[in-house]
Design a protein around this motif. Structure first.
Motif, PDB file in Angstrom:
ATOM      1  N   ALA A  23       0.808  -1.222   0.000  1.00 41.26           N
ATOM      2  CA  ALA A  23       0.000   0.000   0.000  1.00 41.26           C
ATOM      3  C   ALA A  23       0.840   1.269   0.000  1.00 41.26           C
ATOM      4  CB  ALA A  23      -0.936   0.003   1.215  1.00 41.26           C
ATOM      5  N   VAL A  24       2.166   1.144   0.125  1.00 40.66           N
ATOM      6  CA  VAL A  24       3.036   2.319   0.095  1.00 40.66           C
ATOM      7  C   VAL A  24       3.844   2.310  -1.192  1.00 40.66           C
ATOM      8  CG1 VAL A  24       3.153   2.350   2.614  1.00 40.66           C
ATOM      9  CG2 VAL A  24       4.973   1.212   1.323  1.00 40.66           C
ATOM     10  N   ASP A  25       4.372   3.471  -1.561  1.00 43.73           N
ATOM     11  CA  ASP A  25       5.180   3.571  -2.770  1.00 43.73           C
ATOM     12  C   ASP A  25       6.399   2.646  -2.695  1.00 43.73           C
ATOM     13  OD1 ASP A  25       3.442   5.465  -3.718  1.00 43.73           O
ATOM     14  OD2 ASP A  25       4.712   7.180  -3.203  1.00 43.73           O
ATOM     15  N   THR A  26       6.870   2.226  -3.846  1.00 42.55           N
ATOM     16  CA  THR A  26       8.002   1.302  -3.902  1.00 42.55           C
ATOM     17  C   THR A  26       9.236   1.870  -3.199  1.00 42.55           C
ATOM     18  OG1 THR A  26       7.197   0.387  -5.997  1.00 42.55           O
ATOM     19  CG2 THR A  26       9.511  -0.003  -5.443  1.00 42.55           C
ATOM     20  N   ALA A  27       9.490   3.166  -3.390  1.00 41.38           N
ATOM     21  CA  ALA A  27      10.666   3.789  -2.761  1.00 41.38           C
ATOM     22  C   ALA A  27      10.561   3.762  -1.247  1.00 41.38           C
ATOM     23  CB  ALA A  27      10.829   5.222  -3.256  1.00 41.38           C
ATOM     24  N   ILE A  28       9.347   3.909  -0.727  1.00 40.76           N
ATOM     25  CA  ILE A  28       9.135   3.843   0.720  1.00 40.76           C
ATOM     26  C   ILE A  28       9.346   2.412   1.205  1.00 40.76           C
ATOM     27  CG2 ILE A  28       7.453   4.126   2.575  1.00 40.76           C
ATOM     28  CD1 ILE A  28       8.432   6.775   1.448  1.00 40.76           C
ATOM     29  N   ALA A  29       8.755   1.457   0.508  1.00 39.72           N
ATOM     30  CA  ALA A  29       8.918   0.051   0.884  1.00 39.72           C
ATOM     31  C   ALA A  29      10.397  -0.344   0.877  1.00 39.72           C
ATOM     32  CB  ALA A  29       8.113  -0.839  -0.057  1.00 39.72           C
ATOM     33  N   ASP A  30      11.142   0.130  -0.127  1.00 39.62           N
ATOM     34  CA  ASP A  30      12.563  -0.183  -0.211  1.00 39.62           C
ATOM     35  C   ASP A  30      13.341   0.395   0.976  1.00 39.62           C
ATOM     36  OD1 ASP A  30      12.102  -1.512  -2.576  1.00 39.62           O
ATOM     37  OD2 ASP A  30      12.825   0.111  -3.858  1.00 39.62           O
ATOM     38  N   ALA A  31      12.904   1.559   1.448  1.00 39.19           N
ATOM     39  CA  ALA A  31      13.596   2.201   2.569  1.00 39.19           C
ATOM     40  C   ALA A  31      13.477   1.399   3.858  1.00 39.19           C
ATOM     41  CB  ALA A  31      13.050   3.616   2.782  1.00 39.19           C
TER      42      ALA A  31
END
Length: 404
Positions: free
Chosen positions: A210-218
């Motif tokens: 449910a979160v952006d890919t860049a956020i998930a990667d962080a």
């Protein structure tokens, strides 16, 4: 007790509250702040709303949790700004402003326990009391890079706490230091004791999707830290029919409860309400009986699923918020609609099931804290706190904050 220089506009000016300790104990030498929803004897509680402040008398006694903290040796250093009537997650009160987030003067601190989080983030107090209904401890602890706990529903006595939505209202607190956080738990959590290590980490894949890919990667390094500490991992979905539908169920039940608590006062007083809060209060008064019954039935299904999904020795991990602290004064419509929906979809599961959930300041994105949450079965609060102490003994300190 020395007066605090409020560098972040975290403390209430119209109804200040300061009290010396009444005893000695595990909190001796520590200072704390309390959100503007806790009663403090001989002072008025404002609920983040000037018309509420003007229309209610001073409290005759301290809230139960404040009494406990004072008796354990802590000093109440002040009352902190709350979002209006607690009905917001932004940390920007139309009447009292936005307490400053020490991670960036241009960033919001998150609400509704905005002042409490800002005061701890700035190093002005050692810990602070907040409340969490839909995310009001978890969101500001994520934005401000703090340890913050939404306790098991009903675990901490709420005598002397203003009612907002009692179906979900919980007392929680913020701290930078895990040792201090645990000491507060020994005072506020009845029969607090060590509960043993978790044996399995459940990764909530629908929450991370449910979160952006860049956020998930962080979050990847933090997930590795948790996995290394616990051992076994397993992917799960928190909801079978979508986190967005879970939030809609939460919204309906919460709104009906809010109107039950505040509707009579709103109707009689006709307070001046800020944007976002005004619309939500109006909508709360329009929830019908059939709509509420359907939401309660769906809630029962959600609770049953989570009770089955989360085993005795399991801890769930999920993003606390969909992004770091948003800018102050920009995109208000998006903050109150689109972003609120995204955040509440992540936050609603713990509220619906009455579960404890704790923010861990283990991730960063673009130089700002990004909170990762751990959640477990009811009354597993101390297990979360113990795990937090193992993986995050000290929250990161903003460059311009007071050093511990």
């Amino acid at each position: 007790m020395s007066v605090i220089e409020d560098t972040v506009h975290a403390f209430c000016l119209d109804n200040p509250a300061i009290q010396a300790p009444t005893g000695h104990g595990v909190l001796s030498g520590l200072r704390f702040a309390a959100k503007d929803v806790f009663e403090v004897a001989d002072t008025r509680t404002g609920f983040g709303q000037p018309d509420w402040l003007a229309s209610h008398p001073p409290a005759s006694i301290n809230a139960d949790c404040i009494e406990r903290l004072l008796a354990a040796g802590a000093a109440l250093a002040g009352r902190t700004v709350s979002d209006e009537l607690c009905y917001s997650l932004t940390g920007d009160n139309a009447h009292y402003g936005a307490p400053r987030n020490s991670w960036g003067a241009d960033r919001l601190s998150g609400g509704s326990s905005s002042g409490s989080a800002a005061a701890v983030c700035a190093g002005l107090v050692d810990f602070a009391l907040g409340t969490d209904c839909g995310g009001s401890v978890r969101v500001p602890s994520s934005y401000c890079g703090l340890l913050g706990l939404r306790t098991t529903h009903g675990r901490v006595p709420t005598r002397g706490l203003l009612r907002f939505a009692s179906e979900f209202d919980c007392i929680g607190w913020f701290a930078r230091d895990a040792g201090i956080f645990e000491r507060v738990a020994r005072v506020l959590l009845p029969e607090a004791r060590e509960q043993g290590a978790f044996r399995r980490l459940l990764i909530a894949t629908d929450a991370f999707a449910a979160v952006d890919t860049a956020i998930a990667d962080a979050f990847a390094p933090a997930l590795e830290t948790l996995s290394a500490q616990i051992g076994a991992t397993h992917d799960v979905r928190l909801s079978e029919d979508g986190l967005d539908r879970c939030f809609e169920t939460f919204r309906i039940i919460q709104a009906a409860d809010v109107w039950s608590a505040l509707g009579d006062w709103v109707t009689r007083t006709r307070p001046t309400l800020g944007p976002g809060v005004r619309e939500r209060i109006e909508q709360a008064g329009q929830i019908g009986a059939a709509e509420l019954r359907a939401a309660q039935a769906h809630r029962a299904e959600i609770v049953a699923r989570l009770d089955t999904l989360i085993g005795e020795d399991d801890v769930v991990v999920l993003p606390t918020t969909p992004r770091p602290a948003p800018p102050r004064g920009g995109g208000d419509d998006a903050l109150e609609t689109t972003y609120r929906f995204q955040a509440m979809s992540l936050l609603c599961s713990a509220g619906l099931a009455g579960l404890p959930q704790m923010n861990l300041p283990l991730a960063m994105k673009d130089g700002l804290p990004l909170g990762l949450s751990i959640m477990t079965r009811r009354n597993g609060d101390m297990r979360l706190i113990e795990l937090a102490g193992q993986v995050c003994p000290q929250a990161p300190v903003p460059p311009d904050a007071v050093r511990p």
